[in-house]
Design an enzyme around this catalytic site. Structure first.
Site, PDB file in Angstrom:
ATOM      1  N   GLU A   1       0.851  -1.179   0.000  1.00 46.13           N
ATOM      2  CA  GLU A   1       0.000   0.000   0.000  1.00 46.13           C
ATOM      3  C   GLU A   1       0.891   1.235   0.000  1.00 46.13           C
ATOM      4  O   GLU A   1       1.977   1.235   0.590  1.00 46.13           O
ATOM      5  CB  GLU A   1      -0.923   0.012   1.225  1.00 46.13           C
ATOM      6  CG  GLU A   1      -1.911  -1.132   1.293  1.00 46.13           C
ATOM      7  CD  GLU A   1      -3.000  -1.032   0.237  1.00 46.13           C
ATOM      8  OE1 GLU A   1      -3.117   0.027  -0.408  1.00 46.13           O
ATOM      9  OE2 GLU A   1      -3.732  -2.032   0.054  1.00 46.13           O
TER      10      GLU A   1
ATOM     11  N   ASP B   1     -18.500 -10.901  -8.871  1.00 45.79           N
ATOM     12  CA  ASP B   1     -18.413  -9.996  -7.715  1.00 45.79           C
ATOM     13  C   ASP B   1     -17.708  -8.700  -8.088  1.00 45.79           C
ATOM     14  O   ASP B   1     -18.081  -7.614  -7.627  1.00 45.79           O
ATOM     15  CB  ASP B   1     -17.677 -10.691  -6.567  1.00 45.79           C
ATOM     16  CG  ASP B   1     -17.723  -9.877  -5.280  1.00 45.79           C
ATOM     17  OD1 ASP B   1     -18.838  -9.514  -4.847  1.00 45.79           O
ATOM     18  OD2 ASP B   1     -16.656  -9.600  -4.709  1.00 45.79           O
TER      19      ASP B   1
END
Length: 320
Positions: A238, A263
């Site tokens: 991240e 999904d």
């Protein structure tokens, strides 16, 4: 109600029902189905030519905007389709039809080349539920892929369990699920394949369960507090203030790639922050809008995705 070839010029170029109509046409009349597929290839070529011409002209004037470029792209798609299907294109469709026409016979029959290809086990991943198209796969496997018609040619089997051996193998595996997701999002399936390739390293770095089996999560979708399904934990990168950090996160896990793609499509459709992503028809814009919507923290995310969408690896895997 059957779709006639002569009706195609009046149809929207971004109509996602085109693939199903092409399969239906092949089942009823292989020669006319081949004609439609050949015209679709010529449409793709004309779109590329028109886009290249647009890109050569500066587009930063007072009357230019993201909206104007979007609608100009739609106009170019429609013009390319109309030219190809009206017989006023560059003649590629006619050449393709002549070259491949000898492999197509009447419905229910196969020519010798087609039967030999079937014996070899070639696959046409258009739909897992509709088997009628299999007898015409020799024709379609030799046509390039677009957002509406065709599919990548069958790739060699993976050499290491369920890990794809090549990018072509990966594309062949996920293509039918990308087509289904395209129908519900309006985003070309090759963009969705590229996105899954970026997140999973072309399937080689996909998220795995503790026992080593696949989580079938090719898009790096995290398991938030509202997720009640299965999960896997993995270390991911991240970016905080532009600097990469290694953190452990929980990600969603699925029973199949079909479920994972479904999904992913639901995520894009159901979250308002991705409203600008839905219906994207330009690969670079699709990548930029995903990043702007906060899909990933990597400041270079859009550039990386755009390079895959427009790069030779995906193009060669699709064409086969």
């Amino acid at each position: 109600m059957s779709i006639k070839i002569q009706d195609l010029p009046n149809r929207a170029a971004f109509d996602v029902k085109s693939a199903q109509d092409l399969r239906t046409q092949f089942a009823k009349d292989p020669q006319q189905g081949l004609k439609a597929a050949a015209q679709q290839f010529e449409t793709m070529f004309l779109q590329m030519v028109m886009k290249s011409m647009r890109d050569s002209v500066p587009q930063d004037g007072l009357l230019n905007s993201e909206q104007s470029r979007f609608y100009t792209g739609l106009l170019d798609q429609q013009m390319a389709q109309n030219l190809a299907t009206s017989g006023k294109g560059v003649g590629f469709a006619r050449l393709i039809e002549q070259q491949l026409g000898r492999t197509v016979t009447s419905p229910g029959e196969l020519s010798a080349p087609a039967e030999a290809a079937n014996t070899a086990g070639n696959a046409l991943p258009l739909s897992t539920s509709d088997g009628r198209h299999l007898q015409y796969r020799t024709v379609l496997n030799n046509l390039p892929t677009s957002a509406s018609y065709g599919a990548p040619a069958a790739a060699p089997a993976a050499s290491n369990g369920d890990v794809p051996a090549t990018s072509k193998d990966f594309v062949n595996r996920v293509w039918p699920h990308a087509v289904e997701a395209s129908r519900s999002t309006g985003i070309p399936p090759q963009f969705l394949v590229a996105h899954s390739a970026l997140e999973s390293g072309w399937g080689k770095n996909e998220l795995r369960r503790a026992d080593g089996s696949s989580s079938h999560n090719l898009f790096g979708i995290k398991a938030g507090k509202n997720w009640s399904g299965q999960t896997v934990e993995a270390t991911t990168t991240e970016y905080v203030d532009g600097k990469p950090q290694q953190v452990v996160e929980r990600f969603r896990a699925y029973a199949s790639y079909e479920e994972g793609f479904r999904d992913y499509a639901n995520l894009l459709r159901g979250n308002s922050r991705y409203s600008d992503v839905i219906g994207s028809q330009d690969g670079t814009e699709f990548a930029r809008r995903l990043q702007q919507a906060g899909y990933a923290t990597d400041p270079m995310y859009a550039d990386k995705l755009s390079r895959i969408i427009n790069g030779p690896t995906l193009r060669q895997a699709l064409i086969g």
